[in-house]
Write a protein that holds these residues in place. Structure first.
Motif, PDB file in Angstrom:
ATOM      1  N   GLY A  89       0.619  -1.303   0.208  1.00  0.00           N
ATOM      2  CA  GLY A  89       0.133  -0.014  -0.089  1.00  0.00           C
ATOM      3  C   GLY A  89       1.079   1.155  -0.185  1.00  0.00           C
ATOM      4  N   ASP A  90       2.141   1.670   0.995  1.00  0.00           N
ATOM      5  CA  ASP A  90       3.039   2.447  -0.164  1.00  0.00           C
ATOM      6  C   ASP A  90       2.837   2.845  -0.755  1.00  0.00           C
ATOM      7  N   ARG A  91       3.286   3.937  -1.261  1.00  0.00           N
ATOM      8  CA  ARG A  91       3.311   5.171  -2.498  1.00  0.00           C
ATOM      9  C   ARG A  91       5.178   5.396  -2.985  1.00  0.00           C
ATOM     10  N   VAL A  92       5.325   4.807  -3.008  1.00  0.00           N
ATOM     11  CA  VAL A  92       6.706   4.628  -3.122  1.00  0.00           C
ATOM     12  C   VAL A  92       7.447   5.767  -4.616  1.00  0.00           C
ATOM     13  N   LYS A  93       8.657   5.760  -4.730  1.00  0.00           N
ATOM     14  CA  LYS A  93       9.388   6.825  -6.389  1.00  0.00           C
ATOM     15  C   LYS A  93      10.370   5.382  -5.954  1.00  0.00           C
ATOM     16  N   LEU A  94      10.513   5.167  -7.549  1.00  0.00           N
ATOM     17  CA  LEU A  94      11.704   4.452  -8.371  1.00  0.00           C
ATOM     18  C   LEU A  94      12.095   4.980  -9.083  1.00  0.00           C
ATOM     19  N   VAL A  95      13.458   3.985  -8.816  1.00  0.00           N
ATOM     20  CA  VAL A  95      14.675   4.508 -10.127  1.00  0.00           C
ATOM     21  C   VAL A  95      15.197   3.510 -10.403  1.00  0.00           C
ATOM     22  N   GLY A  96      16.519   3.738 -11.739  1.00  0.00           N
ATOM     23  CA  GLY A  96      16.981   2.615 -12.355  1.00  0.00           C
ATOM     24  C   GLY A  96      15.908   1.868 -13.612  1.00  0.00           C
ATOM     25  N   ASP A  97      15.619   0.701 -13.726  1.00  0.00           N
ATOM     26  CA  ASP A  97      15.263   0.370 -14.983  1.00  0.00           C
ATOM     27  C   ASP A  97      13.885  -0.596 -14.151  1.00  0.00           C
ATOM     28  N   VAL A  98      13.126   0.978 -14.860  1.00  0.00           N
ATOM     29  CA  VAL A  98      11.600   0.524 -13.766  1.00  0.00           C
ATOM     30  C   VAL A  98      10.437   0.088 -15.663  1.00  0.00           C
ATOM     31  N   SER A  99      11.317  -0.268 -16.732  1.00  0.00           N
ATOM     32  CA  SER A  99      10.427  -0.878 -17.834  1.00  0.00           C
ATOM     33  C   SER A  99       9.995  -1.758 -17.551  1.00  0.00           C
ATOM     34  N   GLY A 100       9.960  -3.160 -16.084  1.00  0.00           N
ATOM     35  CA  GLY A 100       8.804  -3.608 -15.397  1.00  0.00           C
ATOM     36  C   GLY A 100       9.252  -5.116 -16.841  1.00  0.00           C
ATOM     37  N   GLN A 101      10.277  -5.286 -17.387  1.00  0.00           N
ATOM     38  CA  GLN A 101      10.573  -6.147 -17.803  1.00  0.00           C
ATOM     39  C   GLN A 101      10.899  -7.713 -17.155  1.00  0.00           C
ATOM     40  N   PRO A 102      11.115  -8.643 -17.784  1.00  0.00           N
ATOM     41  CA  PRO A 102      11.984  -9.938 -16.845  1.00  0.00           C
ATOM     42  C   PRO A 102      12.787  -9.624 -16.589  1.00  0.00           C
TER      43      PRO A 102
END
Length: 348
Positions: A89-102
């Motif tokens: 449930g946390d809303r977070v900030k993401l960096v790096g590879d956020v493409s979602g690819q396997p």
């Protein structure tokens, strides 16, 4: 190897060791993540955080539009977060590879301020709080009417946790084809807790959809009450495992092992949580519980200093209000039952 020869070759990654602490530049400036991607944590498994990116629930959970680039991103927690926990449930900030690819892995670098936090302790004497979920606005207490039988004291403790976390409670009674819901509904009538009754042999009542639509709801209950069955009916592609109730103990077997946030097809979100056997309330201040009952809270302004509003208080204004007809005695008694549940050391 001669003593004069270097231990590492130039291209050896071990030669690039972390600099000694004394050589690191001192600065109070923290990195900015203006270009970070915002996501919501939907489940956690062995240090890996599954996040929903683009189309995740906003602050109020009421946007049901699914973005075309909605994707799932696997992330790890960045070291600068230290011991700060990340929960479903946390809303977070993401960096790096956020493409979602396997095979890709992003990093969680920031946790946005939580609107609400539902927490519990293992026992009433346990000082360690365990956060169950963040940013929910409704607690759905799932209770079977039979097989296994209802546990009113556990319901009471869940209600206390809901009021403490500023969540709206909803009582969901399952298996009404096996037993009547009348007695249990009457128990909680004075508290004004809304309720929904379901059966195994019928489709879910439309009123349940209405109660869940456009909200972020947490489902809690002990094992075997039909929580996973509810989830599978609400979200057909969830495929949550369904357990059976032991004939020896009369209790259900755990089927869900991690909390998971799921989008409802008709709008809104639910968090399915593992079955609980107890709900510790060591973190709850009993003085805050009265604030969830505005009519009672108004009366207690006339209480003497230090009054706990318990049955044993000789000059509690609640008793005076009951005596002169200003308050429903059943409502005051129900509130005091919740207050008593805070002092018990078991959820049974």
């Amino acid at each position: 190897m001669s003593s004069g020869r270097r231990r590492f070759e130039v291209d050896d990654h071990e030669s690039y060791a972390r600099p000694a602490r004394r050589t690191r530049p001192r600065t109070k400036q923290r990195p900015r993540y203006d270009d970070a991607t915002t996501g919501v944590v939907v489940t956690i498994d062995r240090g890996r955080y599954t996040c929903r990116v683009a189309g995740s629930p906003p602050d109020d959970g009421r946007n049901t539009d699914q973005a075309s680039d909605e994707r799932t991103v696997i992330a790890m927690r960045a070291r600068p977060l230290g011991r700060k926990s990340v929960v479903v449930g946390d809303r977070v900030k993401l960096v790096g590879d956020v493409s979602g690819q396997p095979g890709t892995l992003a990093r969680i670098v920031e946790i946005e301020e939580r609107a609400t936090v539902l927490r519990r302790t293992a026992d009433d004497d346990d000082p360690v709080e365990r956060v169950i979920v963040a940013n929910a606005d409704q607690l759905v207490i799932v209770t079977a009417l039979a097989d296994p039988p209802p546990r009113p004291r556990l319901i009471d403790r869940c209600l206390v946790a809901a009021y403490d976390a500023n969540l709206d409670p909803l009582l969901c009674l399952t298996k009404s084809d096996l037993a009547s819901a009348d007695d249990l509904l009457e128990t909680y009538r004075p508290l004004g807790v809304p309720s929904v009754v379901t059966r195994h042999d019928e489709e879910l009542a439309p009123v349940l959809h209405d109660r869940l639509a456009g909200r972020v709801s947490v489902l809690v209950g002990h094992s075997g009450v039909g929580k996973s069955t509810l989830v599978n009916a609400l979200v057909p592609d969830a495929r949550r495992a369904i357990g059976e109730v032991s004939e020896v103990t009369g209790r259900g077997r755990h089927t869900s092992t991690q909390a998971v946030l799921l989008a409802l097809p008709f709008g809104g979100w639910i968090v399915d949580t593992p079955g609980i056997r107890s709900f510790g309330l060591a973190h709850v201040d009993p003085n805050r519980l009265i604030e969830a009952f505005p009519d009672l809270d108004e009366v207690t302004k006339d209480c003497p200093r230090g009054c706990t509003h318990a049955r044993s208080e000789p000059e509690c204004a609640l008793d005076e209000a009951v005596a002169d007809g200003r308050l429903d005695p059943a409502r005051v008694e129900s509130y005091r039952r919740l207050l008593d549940s805070r002092e018990r050391h078991t959820g049974d």
